[in-house]
Design a protein around this motif. Sequence first.
Motif, PDB file in Angstrom:
ATOM      1  N   MET A  48       0.209  -1.343  -0.100  1.00 41.21           N
ATOM      2  CA  MET A  48       0.463  -0.008   0.266  1.00 41.21           C
ATOM      3  C   MET A  48       0.877   1.110  -0.077  1.00 41.21           C
ATOM      4  SD  MET A  48      -1.281   2.946   1.953  1.00 41.21           S
ATOM      5  CE  MET A  48      -1.143   1.845   3.214  1.00 41.21           C
ATOM      6  N   ILE A  49       2.035   1.704   0.204  1.00 44.65           N
ATOM      7  CA  ILE A  49       2.650   1.789   0.741  1.00 44.65           C
ATOM      8  C   ILE A  49       3.635   2.575  -0.773  1.00 44.65           C
ATOM      9  CG2 ILE A  49       5.100   3.516   1.316  1.00 44.65           C
ATOM     10  CD1 ILE A  49       4.359   2.017   4.324  1.00 44.65           C
ATOM     11  N   ALA A  50       3.943   1.881  -1.080  1.00 47.27           N
ATOM     12  CA  ALA A  50       4.849   1.303  -2.544  1.00 47.27           C
ATOM     13  C   ALA A  50       3.774   2.791  -3.536  1.00 47.27           C
ATOM     14  CB  ALA A  50       5.127  -0.104  -3.053  1.00 47.27           C
ATOM     15  N   GLY A  51       2.071   1.746  -3.434  1.00 43.60           N
ATOM     16  CA  GLY A  51       1.458   2.462  -4.549  1.00 43.60           C
ATOM     17  C   GLY A  51       0.866   3.707  -4.202  1.00 43.60           C
ATOM     18  N   VAL A  52       1.280   3.973  -2.792  1.00 42.96           N
ATOM     19  CA  VAL A  52       0.433   5.949  -3.199  1.00 42.96           C
ATOM     20  C   VAL A  52       1.974   6.473  -2.985  1.00 42.96           C
ATOM     21  CG1 VAL A  52       0.522   7.163  -0.744  1.00 42.96           C
ATOM     22  CG2 VAL A  52      -0.472   4.832  -0.344  1.00 42.96           C
ATOM     23  N   HIS A  53       3.489   6.532  -3.300  1.00 45.10           N
ATOM     24  CA  HIS A  53       4.546   6.788  -3.415  1.00 45.10           C
ATOM     25  C   HIS A  53       4.383   6.244  -5.164  1.00 45.10           C
ATOM     26  CE1 HIS A  53       6.129   8.214   0.159  1.00 45.10           C
ATOM     27  NE2 HIS A  53       5.881   6.820   0.623  1.00 45.10           N
ATOM     28  N   GLU A  54       3.854   5.286  -5.188  1.00 46.22           N
ATOM     29  CA  GLU A  54       4.719   5.078  -7.098  1.00 46.22           C
ATOM     30  C   GLU A  54       2.530   5.989  -7.891  1.00 46.22           C
ATOM     31  OE1 GLU A  54       5.546   3.719 -10.355  1.00 46.22           O
ATOM     32  OE2 GLU A  54       6.195   3.669  -8.742  1.00 46.22           O
ATOM     33  N   TYR A  55       1.493   6.347  -7.207  1.00 49.07           N
ATOM     34  CA  TYR A  55       0.969   6.688  -7.754  1.00 49.07           C
ATOM     35  C   TYR A  55      -0.331   7.598  -6.784  1.00 49.07           C
ATOM     36  CZ  TYR A  55       1.041   2.946 -10.149  1.00 49.07           C
ATOM     37  OH  TYR A  55       1.188   1.653 -10.926  1.00 49.07           O
ATOM     38  N   GLY A  56       0.538   8.220  -5.854  1.00 49.33           N
ATOM     39  CA  GLY A  56       0.278   9.400  -5.343  1.00 49.33           C
ATOM     40  C   GLY A  56      -1.730   9.236  -4.570  1.00 49.33           C
ATOM     41  N   SER A  57      -1.969  10.108  -3.832  1.00 52.86           N
ATOM     42  CA  SER A  57      -3.103   9.651  -2.937  1.00 52.86           C
ATOM     43  C   SER A  57      -3.714  11.320  -2.997  1.00 52.86           C
ATOM     44  CB  SER A  57      -2.826   9.124  -1.822  1.00 52.86           C
ATOM     45  OG  SER A  57      -4.182   9.001  -0.612  1.00 52.86           O
ATOM     46  N   ALA A  58      -4.728  11.648  -3.937  1.00 53.29           N
ATOM     47  CA  ALA A  58      -5.615  12.792  -3.340  1.00 53.29           C
ATOM     48  C   ALA A  58      -6.111  12.898  -2.162  1.00 53.29           C
ATOM     49  CB  ALA A  58      -6.826  13.055  -5.057  1.00 53.29           C
ATOM     50  N   LYS A  59      -7.008  11.462  -1.994  1.00 49.21           N
ATOM     51  CA  LYS A  59      -7.680  11.656  -0.422  1.00 49.21           C
ATOM     52  C   LYS A  59      -5.389  12.455   0.821  1.00 49.21           C
ATOM     53  CE  LYS A  59      -9.633   9.343   2.957  1.00 49.21           C
ATOM     54  NZ  LYS A  59     -10.443   7.574   3.062  1.00 49.21           N
TER      55      LYS A  59
END
Length: 159
Positions: A48-59
């Motif tokens: 999940m952390i890798a995904g957030v860093h890879e794609y960002g999180s608007a929320k």
Amino acid sequence: MARRRQRSTRANVTIDENSNIPEITRALERLAAKEAHIGMQGDAELAMIAGVHEYGSAKMKIPARSFIWVGKKRSTAPIKKLVKTKIQGIADGSVSPDDLLREIGEIGLERTLKRFDSIRQPPLSPSYKAVKTGRKILLRDKDLRDSLTFKIVQKGGAT
């Protein structure tokens, strides 16, 4: 329905009357049936952390800091160069398709790690910077870096 554009790069192979065409064909089919996947392996939280860093999180107001996609993009040219130099070895039997795929994975992983180590942009927000400890931008930096790996798989995703 839109057609997807495909690019191809040519690599020259020299064959002569002593070349074993069926063996060359089998080696190229083995090479074409597999691919190197570069990514990360870890627990669900790390993914999940890798995904957030890879794609960002608007929320969570976290901008994308892509390291896998950018690593892939930066490894394209050296991988093309490697394949052009090694394809003759595949044809004459001095290079195995598995060895070439392993070298491709190693180049992709090296470039991805290099990108991971160089992430500096976008900078941290001032409010987050005030509460964050340490200088690293990425959360669980060492765990993320250590989880980066490559794997040779059959095309279509089966291992």
